[in-house]
Design an enzyme around this catalytic site. Structure first.
Site, PDB file in Angstrom:
ATOM      1  N   HIS A  54       0.826  -1.207   0.000  1.00 46.35           N
ATOM      2  CA  HIS A  54       0.000   0.000   0.000  1.00 46.35           C
ATOM      3  C   HIS A  54       0.865   1.264   0.000  1.00 46.35           C
ATOM      4  CE1 HIS A  54      -3.959   1.877   0.686  1.00 46.35           C
ATOM      5  NE2 HIS A  54      -3.294   2.790   1.359  1.00 46.35           N
ATOM      6  N   HIS A 101     -10.374   2.147  -0.917  1.00 49.05           N
ATOM      7  CA  HIS A 101     -10.555   1.749   0.473  1.00 49.05           C
ATOM      8  C   HIS A 101     -11.319   0.430   0.488  1.00 49.05           C
ATOM      9  CE1 HIS A 101      -9.840   4.272   4.301  1.00 49.05           C
ATOM     10  NE2 HIS A 101      -8.731   4.089   3.626  1.00 49.05           N
TER      11      HIS A 101
END
Lengths: 748, 234
Positions: A54, A101
């Site tokens: 990420h 998300h």
């Protein structure tokens, strides 16, 4: 505040603890080499989040280098800062970006989606830009039916939409468009990709670098709590049954606080007090300190005792890894501290001077006088190991042997009722899509159109990706996604400027998944080169899997364009009875990967349509020319569901519904192939009857096939071809299309 | 003429209201921060939409106690023209400057869309430019716009012609089918008995330019200018 700090003893660093942090033995070796010693527990945690996919893109970086990222309009390049910035003329620029998300939303849909919106908005105002609108691209498992998994999908869908609404509505940024798809492959692993765009003057671009040795480092915004611990690392794993226990990795959003933070930061940025600014998103305080130091070529030292905290007894590990929302790190010009104090007191926001810029290149974390972590900032932020993953091609899709037949009349109703095609009114009605007084085209048309009053610029924006195409042929699917995005902009009257992308894929350690990623990246790159739209940034989300496998590869494309004149703004709905209906492009005959096959026969197969960029560009240029000449009253691109769905939508998606009488003459195509094929490079437009001839002539002169196929009017959509005729009542089509999702959602 | 747009920290339609007044109507308009305590010299005060203090409790419940609301109340009690839009309407009912309350929409969803509104009484400063029964197209955007009041209050509102706007269809027919949020008698906007305070859930400031789909919101601002005897200069 308590000044004597007793730290609890750190857990011992065992191979099991290292593995639990997602750090491989090789990476652990490298960490020891960088530090010249063993890391302590806090440092291990810091490395684990900064070297997660990420934050570090360690699996995808070599691929991302393939994107075109430069061009005359690029003011801030991809990867340079929190978001790219593109010139839109007259001294104005736009900062925009898309971010995922997915994992948090799978576990806690409302807060997961809400904090996704909060995060992307912070990325934009960190650049010094005032956020002006949001979009989103959402994907869920099927919502039709009554099985337990369908009920879960509905709960996720409903929670995500409510979460986006909660955050965006409160902060006062309109959510003006996007896309929603439903497919089995997203069951248990929904995709929540959120997009924000802001505007700023060129000279207002803010930088996330820790400049100026001796400058104080300020922490501003919400207090740090234990929420969202190590969320970045959590997002870099596959979701499993046990993922529910990761709920503490999901953050909780406070849009009101973010509104205060937004206004306070933008106010502060109009002064000369800011040397650097960076939001605390993924990996929180860790990421913001080491990245600003790395960008500035400096070091940053912070004292955790000075960090505003929401609860007592937090360990350095917890403070450094917390992903509490609505926080920023600001490097302040020495001597201007009082300006920060004045503005943050005006907005009633916590702030604290927590550290100082140093010249030693270290990220040093202290608690009072005790150093709890000391890591070279550049190695931590920018030198995560890079992996060149193994790829394994999936077999090429087989051409369809036959096209299954069904009642072509009923098929249109079924396609319009499919939640992926049906109107998304149930969704966008929950979003405040009009605040800030600039929404010129309401949600539901081909692209969202917004006039930015302060800059007097009209921007059009769309997000697109047909993941069925990508699952069958990732490279072509990605090329098609870029082409469709550009076509949607052309239909609204806009010239494409730039792209942000959100690459959603499965676990990259599986060679097939990595092959899909590579193919899609190369396809997106080819598309962006063709349409002259540099990629200005985006997000990579890997590990999107559920127990039955990876999601369909989904490289979501967010494209932004500019409309030169207010009179060029065009929508997809027919306007007046008597207008000529004209098809730009061919009749088409490609049925592979179509929604006809998926919705009516449950088949995701065949060779998806091919895209010829040269032809597509001619079509889009011709369409824009026609629009600029004032000849086009509506324009709608042919996408999922083919010509029949395009025509039906143009009839029903406007303020008033209108029928149409269509006659294709002799085509030699089977009715289902004519009506539902998904060949590309096609747009249905309408024009005043007296302009029809001129449109046909100009289109042909431009080198694009064009034919008049009918006339707007009546209470039915009637389609004749090859001696057959189909008639549908507009009122019924409209009820089906508008009502489908709300009727699914009213089920228990 | 001078107008004030009150700025709570969570106001988010403040800039839109300011734009409508300043740029569409040419009215000199100031922002007034919620920590201020004076409204001297203003001919019109606007409480704009948004989420005043986050509104995690009840919408407008905290705003009621802000320093500026004491000034707003004094200003209104002395006959000053006051308009509360959306969250501003919620602040007005919480502050008891208008009767009744605004509760959660009956669908429990936030709703944003264009709506038709039927004009009730026009013998007031806020709708004198409209005809009784005229239908306006003005957007709504709220989660708590469901107007409610006890029977006595409702009877009083009706008797005093204080119900200024009702949700209707495009022909002006008012029915349950045209009620977006469950409001009592489809009420979208009311004024006080003295006719100087107007609260409404729809956003007239979002319907001031043809390029945004409707100019019907202008009637509200035009009416105020008419009442004050001011000619728009924009």
């Amino acid at each position: 505040m308590n000044t004597t700090i007793s730290l609890p003893p750190d857990p011992e660093i065992t191979p099991a603890v290292i593995a639990k942090h997602g750090i491989t033995p090789d990476e652990y070796e490298l960490i020891q080499k960088i530090l010249g010693r063993k890391p302590n527990f806090t440092e291990l945690g810091i490395f684990s989040v900064m070297w997660s996919e990420h934050c570090s893109y360690k699996n995808s970086k070599p691929e991302l280098k393939k994107f075109p990222t430069t061009g005359p309009t690029v003011l801030v390049k991809a990867g340079e800062e929190n978001a790219g910035v593109i010139d839109i003329g007259d001294g104005w620029g736009m900062a925009f970006k898309m971010e995922s998300h997915n994992h948090p939303s799978a576990i806690e849909p409302f807060q997961g989606a809400a904090t996704g919106v909060g995060g992307i908005i912070r990325d934009i105002f960190t650049m010094g830009a005032r956020p002006v609108f949001n979009l989103n691209s959402l994907r869920f498992g099927p919502i039709t039916g009554n099985s337990p998994s369908v009920k879960t999908n509905r709960r996720l869908f409903s929670g995500v939409v409510a979460g986006i609404a909660h955050y965006g509505n409160c902060i006062g940024i309109p959510t003006i468009g996007g896309e929603v798809y439903f497919d089995e492959s997203y069951e248990g692993n929904p995709l929540v990709n959120v997009f924000c765009l802001g505007v700023l003057k060129h000279e207002e671009i803010a930088r996330g670098a820790a400049k100026g040795i001796g400058n104080p480092v300020f922490y501003v915004g919400a207090e740090t709590g234990r929420d969202g611990l190590a969320g970045a690392a959590f997002a870099s794993r596959e979701l499993t049954e046990e993922s529910k226990q990761d709920r503490p990795a999901v953050q909780v959003g406070d849009p009101f606080k973010e509104k205060l933070l937004l206004e306070a930061c933008l106010e502060l940025l109009t002064t000369d007090a800011v040397a650097g600014i960076q939001d605390m998103g993924a990996a929180g305080l860790t990421c913001s300190t080491c990245e600003t130091a790395s960008r500035g070529g400096t070091g940053v030292e912070i004292d955790l005792a000075k960090v505003p905290k929401r609860e007592t007894g937090m360990t350095p590990y917890e403070i450094m890894l917390s992903e509490s929302q609505e926080r920023m790190l600001i490097i302040v010009e020495k001597g201007k501290e009082h300006i920060v104090k004045e503005i943050f007191e005006k907005w009633d926001l916590p702030y604290a001077e927590v550290g100082v810029v140093k010249d030693d290149g270290m990220m040093r974390v202290k608690v009072g006088d005790v150093t709890v972590a000391e890591i070279p900032a550049r190695q931590l932020a920018d030198e995560a190991p890079i992996y060149h993953r193994e790829t394994k091609a999936k077999p090429a899709p087989k051409p369809l042997c036959e096209i299954p037949k069904t009642d072509v009349g009923l098929a249109l109703g079924k396609l319009l009722a499919d939640p992926s095609i049906a109107s998304k009114q149930w969704v966008y009605r929950q979003y405040d899509h009009m605040v800030r007084d600039g929404t010129m085209v309401l949600p539901g048309s081909d692209a969202a159109v917004f006039i930015v009053r302060e800059a007097n610029k009209i921007l059009a924006s769309t997000s697109d990706c047909n993941a069925i195409y990508c699952s069958l042929d990732p490279r072509e699917g990605a090329r098609l996604a870029v082409a469709e995005a550009a076509r949607n902009l052309a239909c609204s009257g806009a010239v494409p400027l730039a792209v942000t992308d959100n690459l959603n894929f499965g676990n990259p350690h599986k060679p097939e998944n990595f092959w899909q990623l590579r193919e899609c990246v190369e396809g997106v790159a080819e598309g962006c080169v063709a349409f002259n739209t540099p990629v200005t940034g985006g997000n990579v989300s890997l590990y999107n899997e559920n127990p039955s496998g990876a999601i369909d590869p989904t490289p979501t494309i967010g494209m932004v364009g500019i409309i030169k004149d207010e009179s060029h703004v065009t929508t997809s709905a027919f306007k007046d009875a008597g207008d000529a209906v004209i098809l730009l492009g061919e009749l088409g005959d490609e049925m592979g990967g179509s929604h006809y096959l998926k919705v009516l026969f449950g088949r995701k197969e065949g060779v998806p349509p091919r895209i010829d960029f040269a032809k597509e560009i001619v079509l889009q240029n011709t369409l824009r020319d026609l629009i600029a000449k004032g000849l086009v009253k509506s324009a709608h691109d042919c996408a999922e569901g083919g010509l029949a769905v395009t025509l039906a939508e143009s009839c029903i998606c406007g303020e008033q519904t209108l029928g149409a009488e269509i006659d294709f003459g002799t085509t030699g195509l089977a009715p289902e192939l004519l009506l539902y094929n998904e060949s590309q490079t096609r747009v249905v437009i309408s024009a005043a009857p007296e302009n029809a001839e001129a449109v046909l002539k100009l289109a042909k002169a431009g080198g694009i096939a064009a034919r008049r196929i009918g006339t707007v009017g009546g209470a039915q959509l009637a389609v004749k071809a090859d001696g057959n005729e189909q008639r549908w009542k507009i009122a019924e089509l409209s009820d089906t299309w508008y009502g489908s999702i709300s009727s699914c959602m009213s089920e228990a | 003429m001078k107008a004030a747009v009150i700025r709570f920290p969570g106001s988010n339609c403040d800039q839109d209201c300011h734009y409508a007044l300043q740029h569409v109507f040419g009215v000199s308009t100031d922002y007034v921060w919620h920590k201020e305590s004076s409204l001297k010299g203003y001919d019109l005060v606007v409480l704009p939409g948004g989420f005043s203090y986050g509104d995690y409790l009840r919408c407008g419940a905290i705003a009621r106690f802000s320093p500026i609301m004491k000034a707003v109340t004094d200003y209104a009690n002395h006959g000053g023209l006051l308009i509360g839009i959306c969250n501003g309407f919620q602040v007005l009912t919480e502050s008891r400057l208008l009767p009744g309350a605004l509760v959660r929409n009956r669908s429990l969803h936030f709703i944003c869309e264009h709506r038709f509104l039927r004009v009730g009484a026009t013998d007031n400063p806020f709708l004198n430019a409209a005809q009784p029964g005229q239908v306006l197209n003005i957007p709504i955007a709220h989660g708590e716009g469901n107007y409610t009041a006890d029977e006595a209050t409702l009877a009083e509102l009706t008797a005093n012609r204080q119900i200024l706007l009702r949700y209707s269809d495009e022909k002006g027919v008012v029915s349950d089918a045209t009620n977006p949020n469950g409001s009592l008698q489809n009420i979208a906007g009311i004024c006080n008995a003295a006719r100087n305070v107007f609260g409404l859930m729809p956003h007239p400031e979002r319907a001031c330019e043809a390029r945004l789909g409707s100019t019907d919101g202008n009637l509200v601002f035009q009416s105020i200018l008419n009442h004050l005897g001011v000619r728009a200069v924009a």
